[in-house]
Design a protein around this motif. Structure first.
Motif, mmCIF file in Angstrom:
data_model
loop_
_atom_site.group_PDB
_atom_site.id
_atom_site.type_symbol
_atom_site.label_atom_id
_atom_site.label_comp_id
_atom_site.label_asym_id
_atom_site.label_seq_id
_atom_site.Cartn_x
_atom_site.Cartn_y
_atom_site.Cartn_z
ATOM 1 N N ARG A 404 40.623 44.240 33.847
ATOM 2 C CA ARG A 404 41.563 43.117 33.970
ATOM 3 C C ARG A 404 40.921 41.905 34.645
ATOM 4 O O ARG A 404 41.419 40.796 34.511
ATOM 5 N N GLY A 405 39.815 42.111 35.323
ATOM 6 C CA GLY A 405 39.194 40.966 35.988
ATOM 7 C C GLY A 405 37.825 40.610 35.433
ATOM 8 O O GLY A 405 37.336 39.498 35.636
ATOM 9 N N ARG A 434 41.024 34.318 40.423
ATOM 10 C CA ARG A 434 42.099 35.207 39.966
ATOM 11 C C ARG A 434 41.508 36.550 39.529
ATOM 12 O O ARG A 434 41.967 37.620 39.915
ATOM 13 N N ARG A 435 40.434 36.479 38.750
ATOM 14 C CA ARG A 435 39.815 37.713 38.239
ATOM 15 C C ARG A 435 39.222 38.540 39.386
ATOM 16 O O ARG A 435 39.354 39.756 39.428
ATOM 17 N N ARG A 437 40.036 38.589 42.464
ATOM 18 C CA ARG A 437 41.070 39.176 43.315
ATOM 19 C C ARG A 437 41.555 40.512 42.744
ATOM 20 O O ARG A 437 41.695 41.499 43.463
ATOM 21 N N VAL A 438 41.803 40.546 41.439
ATOM 22 C CA VAL A 438 42.285 41.776 40.792
ATOM 23 C C VAL A 438 41.257 42.900 40.953
ATOM 24 O O VAL A 438 41.602 44.041 41.275
ATOM 25 N N MET A 439 39.988 42.564 40.743
ATOM 26 C CA MET A 439 38.945 43.598 40.818
ATOM 27 C C MET A 439 38.752 44.072 42.250
ATOM 28 O O MET A 439 38.560 45.257 42.513
#
Ligand code: ADP
Ligand code: G6P
Length: 468
Positions: A404-405, A434-435, A437-439
């Protein structure tokens, strides 16, 4: 007589390698690869015993303590190294388990050596393990150890973890000694894999080849049940956080960026291995210059490759290929004092690696097949600043956790790789953040301690016998 260790890790390698210093005096250096990166911090915290090989042939060593770990060396003769380590482990199992990217060698003398050396490891563990101890066997080099050890010491609780992929039936069936490997693994109470698909492959094979009874992810034997489960491995987030907080590491990162000339920095960090997709990523990068997607000076690629398995033929072929490729691309697009690819065939300490991760705008991780790939997770763990982009292969074990990231890519698709690299190079700061942060959420919540805890708690909770 001492009571023996309550917690024993057994792996082909000890976490440190014997190296000759410049003055000829031998010293110890951290061994290469993801297994050692992951298990060493866990061991330091648990005060266990690590049984393994020193990395040198014909070396007879007494047990010793190093870096907070108690180490018990197992000897390998020059012939063992050739037939068991370079042979069956790394010319047969490694390519077979990695989608036969290179052709596996099937050789009976290599198999005999594999059996012999596995028995030696099992004997060594049987001697040091205390009554009822937990023994954790690591990786493809030691798949017969669980069964051998159970025969010697039925009192032990035995876990096995495979750090690399476990192949689908169609490929595993090539192996002339396929039943023996499955039986070896079934000596464990718990067999751990990186991904659920690998655990499912194993259980299916036990059913098909051994006619074993299976219930979901369990293999039910006459007197015991063996559990097969997925435990995706991870990195020591605290160690990396501590490293990137050091002023000298930050300074070093700045220095690396300056040395690389000011353009966008792409980075690859791998053992020099044909599973890592290094030639594919360099080809894609080179083509971006010939197409005009990139101009010299705009971006630079730093590829760090740790020397690995240097006497195995496929590794020698790969090294020559990469050196030629780097020479060709630099010859064509580099300028005096400013190559477009910086290729370093060497290994670094953790500080330098952390500085490299901080210096990289785009981390390029493109294995053709990889059990997990810790480098991808290390990069994410180091980017507290939420800057930087990860290009990640669909065929890395880390893909389901980071997709997702990350900028996902099929490394066999060179055009797709070029497009994805450009996308990562040009991603704006908000998209990157944003990417990242997800990872980061995923990696921080699932660090190596949690992995070890989950595995060991599952092992402790395996039933000793199937209820009648
Ligand atoms: P593998 O286990 O196949 O080598 P991983 O990516 O899972 O692949 O793990 C590699 C480990 O080795 C990582 O912890 C990484 O930091 C370390 N490593 C890779 N390249 C180097 C290098 N050049 N110098 C030092 N350590 C390295
Ligand atoms: C991978 C394997 C490990 C191995 C490491 C380094 O991480 O899963 O078992 O130790 O590579 O390879 P080497 O052959 O040098 O031990």
């Amino acid at each position: 007589m001492s009571r023996g260790s309550e917690f024993v890790v057994v792996a082909n390698r000890l976490p440190v390698d014997r190296v000759a210093g410049e003055d000829g005096v031998p010293s110890w250096r951290r061994s290469p690869g993801g297994l050692v990166s992951a298990i060493a911090p866990v061991m330091r915290r648990r005060e266990g015993t690590w049984v393994g090989w020193s990395g040198a042939a014909d070396e007879e060593l007494e047990p010793f303590d190093e870096d907070g770990m108690h180490l018990v060396p197992v000897r390998q003769s020059a012939e063992d190294v050739q037939l068991y380590y370079e042979g069956f482990s790394n010319a047969t199992l490694w390519p077979l388990y990695h989608d036969v990217i290179a052709p596996p060698v099937y050789d009976r003398a290599m198999w005999d050596a594999y059996v012999r050396v596995n028995q030696r490891f099992a004997d060594a563990v049987a001697k040091v393990a205390g009554k009822g101890a937990i023994v954790w066997v690591q990786d493809y080099q030691l798949q017969l150890v669980p069964q051998m050890l159970r025969e010697l010491r039925p009192d032990l609780r035995i876990g096995f973890f495979l750090h690399i992929p476990f192949p689908p039936t169609e490929l595993f069936m090539q192996l002339p000694w396929r039943r023996r490997i499955l039986e070896g693994l079934l000596g464990a109470d718990l067999v751990g894999f990186q991904l659920p698909g690998a655990a499912a492959n194993f259980v299916r094979l036990c059913r098909q080849l051994l006619d074993a009874k299976t219930v979901k992810q369990d293999v039910v034997l006459d007197d015991r049940t063996v559990r097969a489960r997925a435990f995706p491995i991870s990195v020591d987030v605290d160690e990396l956080r501590e490293l990137i907080a050091r002023p000298e590491v930050r300074r070093r990162a700045e220095e690396i960026r300056e040395d690389l000339g000011g353009g966008t920095v792409l980075l690859g960090v791998d053992r020099l291995d044909y599973t890592k997709g290094i030639t594919q990523r360099l080809q894609a990068f080179g083509e971006l210059f010939s197409d005009g997607g990139l101009k010299p000076g705009e971006a630079v690629f730093a590829q760090i490759a740790t020397p690995s398995r240097e006497r195995v033929e496929q590794y020698q072929i790969l090294r020559d290929q990469i050196e030629q490729q780097v020479g060709r691309i630099n010859g064509e697009y580099g300028e005096l004092g400013a190559p477009v690819i910086h290729y370093l065939h060497t290994s670094y300490d953790r500080e330098e690696l952390a500085a490299l991760y901080l210096a990289a705008d785009v981390m390029v991780v493109t294995p053709l097949r990889d059990g997990m790939n810790l480098v991808a997770k290390e990069y994410v763990a180091c980017r507290e600043d939420l800057h930087g982009a990860l290009v990640l292969s669909e065929f890395a074990g880390a893909a389901p956790e980071l997709r997702r990231g990350a900028f996902m890519v099929n490394p066999y698709d060179i055009d797709g790789l070029k497009e994805t690299m450009l996308g990562a190079i040009h991603a704006d700061r908000a998209d990157q953040a944003r990417r990242m942060r997800v990872m980061r959420k995923r990696v921080i919540e699932h660090d190596v301690d949690r992995w070890a805890q989950e595995f060991l708690s599952a092992l402790e909770h395996t039933p000793e016998h199937v209820p009648a």
